[in-house]
Design a protein around this motif. Structure first.
Motif, short mmCIF file in Angstrom:
data_model
loop_
_atom_site.label_atom_id
_atom_site.label_comp_id
_atom_site.label_asym_id
_atom_site.label_seq_id
_atom_site.Cartn_x
_atom_site.Cartn_y
_atom_site.Cartn_z
N ASN A 153 0.86 -1.18 0.00
CA ASN A 153 0.00 0.00 0.00
C ASN A 153 0.90 1.23 0.00
N PRO A 154 1.11 1.86 -1.15
CA PRO A 154 2.07 2.98 -1.25
C PRO A 154 1.65 4.22 -0.47
N ASN A 155 0.41 4.29 -0.03
CA ASN A 155 -0.09 5.49 0.63
C ASN A 155 -0.10 5.40 2.15
N MET A 156 0.28 4.24 2.71
CA MET A 156 0.16 4.08 4.16
C MET A 156 1.32 4.74 4.89
N HIS A 157 1.08 5.08 6.17
CA HIS A 157 2.15 5.65 6.98
C HIS A 157 2.10 5.16 8.42
N ASP A 158 0.89 4.88 8.92
CA ASP A 158 0.75 4.45 10.31
C ASP A 158 1.35 3.06 10.52
N ARG A 159 1.67 2.83 11.80
CA ARG A 159 2.28 1.54 12.17
C ARG A 159 1.46 0.94 13.32
N GLU A 160 1.02 -0.30 13.16
CA GLU A 160 0.35 -0.98 14.26
C GLU A 160 0.32 -2.48 14.01
N ILE A 161 0.14 -3.22 15.11
CA ILE A 161 0.03 -4.67 15.06
C ILE A 161 -1.35 -5.03 15.63
N ARG A 162 -2.17 -5.73 14.82
CA ARG A 162 -3.50 -6.12 15.26
C ARG A 162 -3.57 -7.63 15.40
N ILE A 163 -4.06 -8.06 16.56
CA ILE A 163 -4.17 -9.49 16.85
C ILE A 163 -5.65 -9.85 16.88
N ASP A 164 -6.01 -11.02 16.34
CA ASP A 164 -7.43 -11.34 16.21
C ASP A 164 -8.11 -11.65 17.54
N ASN A 165 -7.37 -11.62 18.66
CA ASN A 165 -8.01 -11.78 19.97
C ASN A 165 -8.45 -10.42 20.54
N GLY A 166 -8.28 -9.35 19.75
CA GLY A 166 -8.78 -8.04 20.15
C GLY A 166 -7.72 -7.05 20.58
N TRP A 167 -6.48 -7.47 20.76
CA TRP A 167 -5.43 -6.55 21.22
C TRP A 167 -4.78 -5.84 20.03
N VAL A 168 -4.45 -4.58 20.25
CA VAL A 168 -3.74 -3.77 19.26
C VAL A 168 -2.48 -3.23 19.92
N ILE A 169 -1.36 -3.32 19.21
CA ILE A 169 -0.08 -2.83 19.73
C ILE A 169 0.47 -1.80 18.75
N LYS A 170 0.65 -0.59 19.24
CA LYS A 170 1.21 0.47 18.40
C LYS A 170 2.59 0.84 18.92
N ILE A 171 3.58 0.71 18.07
CA ILE A 171 4.94 1.11 18.40
C ILE A 171 5.29 2.26 17.47
N GLY A 172 5.63 3.41 18.05
CA GLY A 172 5.83 4.62 17.26
C GLY A 172 6.73 4.42 16.06
N ARG A 173 7.84 3.71 16.25
CA ARG A 173 8.79 3.50 15.17
C ARG A 173 8.52 2.20 14.40
N GLY A 174 7.40 1.52 14.69
CA GLY A 174 7.17 0.23 14.06
C GLY A 174 8.15 -0.81 14.60
N LEU A 175 8.55 -1.74 13.76
CA LEU A 175 9.46 -2.79 14.21
C LEU A 175 10.91 -2.31 14.27
N ASP A 176 11.18 -1.19 13.66
CA ASP A 176 12.57 -0.72 13.54
C ASP A 176 12.92 0.25 14.68
N PHE A 177 12.88 -0.25 15.94
CA PHE A 177 13.20 0.64 17.06
C PHE A 177 14.50 0.25 17.77
N PHE A 178 15.32 -0.58 17.12
CA PHE A 178 16.60 -0.96 17.71
C PHE A 178 17.74 -0.19 17.04
N GLN A 179 18.73 0.18 17.86
CA GLN A 179 19.90 0.84 17.30
C GLN A 179 20.75 -0.18 16.54
N LYS A 180 21.47 0.30 15.55
CA LYS A 180 22.42 -0.56 14.86
C LYS A 180 23.59 -0.81 15.81
N PRO A 181 23.97 -2.07 16.02
CA PRO A 181 25.09 -2.33 16.95
C PRO A 181 26.39 -1.74 16.42
N GLY A 182 27.29 -1.45 17.35
CA GLY A 182 28.57 -0.89 16.95
C GLY A 182 29.39 -1.86 16.12
#
Length: 700
Positions: free
Chosen positions: A646-675
């Motif tokens: 979907n070229p127009n999307m921007h939001d990030r979220e994880i939806r689980i079919d048991n009703g829970w929604v998890i929103k992480i501001g940076r999406g899955l890419d919230f780890f620093q690159k190791p030295g």
């Protein structure tokens, strides 16, 4: 040659060979016995020493020229490229690659995963697709540069007999007494019966039961190095040996994503090596296993019926004498916790592996025996085409303590003894009663352990018996536990209720049986693991209470991973949707793979959907290739991956079919690159430093 060798050669000329030849060649090669004997049968099926010597040279030359050792794969590839084609002896596997819509073959020691193979080969040999088969295979080199493969299979001949005459086999059996035939069978698997007690000889025959009797399930626990898994890895091309990590429902039973039956549909026997190490991620696997062990069928969208027998072998690292005299432990102690009483009750037999001798040249035979492949074909024929159950049912008379599953288990074990030792007809009364006694002992050993675990009297009827032809009733005991009160009259445990609240467990002895004096026995060791009764007396733990969370991961924080954040919220989940526009770069795709691994550990998720985006700089073909590789590996675990762009999307979220929604501001890419990729945190994300981001977990 002794007298039995002479009779065997005269009766089964061309079907036997000297077993010491196998021992001499076996050293230094990682080739199953049935493969070596297939070659020996070509050149050494004779009793003429000159012919045997010449045959040995031919076999050694064939192995030198055609068997590839793992460290010689590059030289083997070069040989095919130089000569144009070459014949090998190796185990061949075929896999279907969905994204390419074609099949590829591989050889275990040739180090190429893309060998072209014609449809006729895997159509005629379906086990190529499920576990692989040993074969003589001719590989040809492909000189066409435009093709995406360098090698192809020109010819493939499975290493097994092309014809087998069971009537001739049964007719030959008539020339031998029962004890002579027992010796022939043991020599055929490489053992010298004169160095084994009669009881141990019968244990070895019992190991063969799963190869001749369909839907027969047994367990053997004992010390290491007693050959428990030999018959399934070395002896028969119709058996497959798997490790605990492969015990998934998709591998074993049915892959819903591919609509394909698993191993039980392709093999006579599926053996689990090191059963104590089985890891069961999905509880549904055990339920399907119970259904299959009970009646050879199960349902996963469609009903599946299969004949495969299941064999469970493993190690027991405690003193058997101490265990049978312990109120806290039983002989099923090494089994994984998922193997509950319902699984145990489906074992027809428990072979006492602690009575088996350690592997040693002292017990190997140098006499003649059947070519292993010939005997394996005899067993396979009986597995598929003979049924002795009615014959046994008409003849056997069992005591009142024997219940439904006991009766079926005992009868199937006796059927197996008849197929192995009496393929040509019924045994004498004395021989039949001997088999019944062994079958009852094997089943009693199962029932004694269940009786020790159960807090009530469900399995208390352990005094299993049979009636001789004379009318005498015989109660059969297990030698190791006959004089062990802790096993014969185990302490019962009940919950002592006070004001409706459970308190400590109280031991209760069975009132119906008089207490027996406890004989001197070694001191019982302290429990190595919580006793089985602990699971019965403790109240069931409540499921983790989940709650909404809103928190910030600060720059430089550690201790966070996909598993720690989403793991608790996957309870009962069947599908997960990930919306993240930035699954484009190499490290972002790797993060998504790690996310999928975390989801798999929940054990219930069947579908993962990824909705992502792209821009003008995105290498779509490269991303598609990597995600297709992930999709293929997930399919092997019966999990579907769906990818949408979907070229127009921007939001990030994880939806689980048991009703829970998890929103992480940076999406899955919230780890620093190791030295550096060799520092702590490079692989374990919980040790990796994070970028700052907000996390919101809430109910939709």
């Amino acid at each position: 040659m002794d007298e039995l060798d002479q009779k065997l050669n005269a009766t089964f000329d061309g079907k036997v060979l000297r077993k010491d030849l196998v021992h001499r060649i076996k050293k230094g090669t990682n080739v199953p016995t049935f493969v070596l004997e297939f070659l020996l049968a070509k050149y050494c099926a004779s009793n003429d020493q000159a012919e045997i010597d010449a045959g040995m040279e031919a076999v050694l030359s064939t192995l030198q020229e055609n068997y590839v050792r793992p460290d010689e794969a590059n030289a083997a590839q070069s040989k095919v490229a130089t000569k144009g084609k070459h014949r090998f002896i190796d185990k061949v596997h075929v896999r279907y690659v969905e994204k390419e819509k074609r099949h590829w073959a591989s050889l275990e020691n040739f180090n190429s995963q893309r060998i072209a193979i014609a449809e006729k080969f895997y159509r005629d040999n379906d086990r190529l697709l499920e576990g692989g088969i040993w074969a003589e295979v001719t590989l040809a080199h492909n000189d066409i540069d435009e093709d995406d493969y360098a090698f192809s299979i020109e010819d493939l001949r499975p290493i097994q007999l092309t014809r087998f005459d069971f009537d001739r086999y049964a007719e030959g059996r008539a020339a031998f007494t029962r004890d002579e035939w027992l010796a022939v069978i043991l020599r055929s698997v490489g053992l010298e019966p004169s160095r084994l007690s009669k009881r141990v000889q019968m244990h070895f025959i019992a190991r063969l039961a799963a190869l001749v009797e369909p839907n027969y399930n047994y367990i053997e626990l004992g010390p290491r190095g007693t050959g428990k898994s030999y018959f399934f890895s070395e002896f028969s091309p119709y058996a497959t040996l798997i490790s605990g990590g492969q015990a998934t429902k998709a591998t074993l039973f049915y892959n819903n994503a591919r609509r394909k039956v698993g191993l039980v549909g392709f093999w006579d026997t599926v053996a689990f090596d090191e059963v104590g190490g089985i890891k069961v991620r999905d509880p549904d696997t055990i339920q399907i296993m119970k259904d299959f062990m009970a009646n050879g069928r199960f349902s996963r969208g469609a009903e599946v019926i299969a004949d495969a027998s299941l064999s469970f072998v493993g190690n027991i690292d405690v003193s058997v004498q101490q265990v049978v005299n312990s109120n806290e432990h039983d002989l099923f102690q090494p089994l994984p916790p998922e193997f509950d009483l319902a699984v145990m009750d489906r074992f027809a037999a428990y072979i006492p592996g602690w009575e088996m001798p350690k592997n040693s040249s002292e017990f190997l035979t140098s006499n003649y025996g059947f070519i292993t492949d010939y005997l394996a074909e005899a067993f396979h024929y009986q597995f598929k085409h003979t049924n002795r159950y009615e014959e046994v049912s008409k003849r056997i008379r069992l005591g009142k303590a024997i219940e439904g599953r006991d009766e079926k288990s005992i009868k199937k074990t006796v059927c197996a003894f008849l197929k192995v030792l009496h393929p040509n007809g019924p045994p004498t009364d004395e021989e039949f009663e001997e088999y019944v006694a062994y079958a009852i002992e094997y089943r009693r050993r199962v029932k004694e352990q269940m009786n020790k675990r159960k807090p009530d009297d469900e399995f208390a009827r352990i005094n299993l018996s049979y009636f001789k032809a004379s009318g005498e009733e015989v109660v059969v005991f297990c030698p190791e536990s006959k004089d062990a009160p802790a096993t014969q009259e185990p302490a019962r445990r009940r919950l002592n209720q006070a004001d409706g609240q459970p308190t400590e467990a109280v031991e209760v002895r069975p009132a119906a049986q008089p207490a027996r004096a406890v004989s001197d026995s070694p001191a019982v060791p302290k429990p190595i693991s919580p006793p089985p009764e602990a699971a019965l007396t403790a109240s069931d733990p409540s499921p983790i209470k989940l709650k909404e969370q809103h928190f910030t991961i600060h720059y430089g924080d550690t201790g966070y991973s996909y598993e720690s954040i989403i793991g608790p919220y996957l309870q009962g989940a069947k599908s997960v949707v990930v919306e993240d526009p930035y699954i484009r770069l190499q490290h972002q795709i790797q993060n998504f793979v790690r996310f999928c691994e975390a989801v798999l550990k929940a054990g219930t998720v069947k579908k993962i959907s990824l909705i992502t985006s792209y821009d003008d700089k995105t290498q779509l073909a490269d991303i598609a290739e990597k995600l297709d590789e992930l999709k293929q590996s997930l399919l092997e675990l019966d999990v579907e991956l769906e990818v949408k762009l979907n070229p127009n999307m921007h939001d990030r979220e994880i939806r689980i079919d048991n009703g829970w929604v998890i929103k992480i501001g940076r999406g899955l890419d919230f780890f620093q690159k190791p030295g550096g990729w060799f520092e702590v945190g490079a692989n374990d994300l919980s040790l990796r430093k994070c970028l700052e981001t907000k996390v919101d977990i809430f109910r939709a």
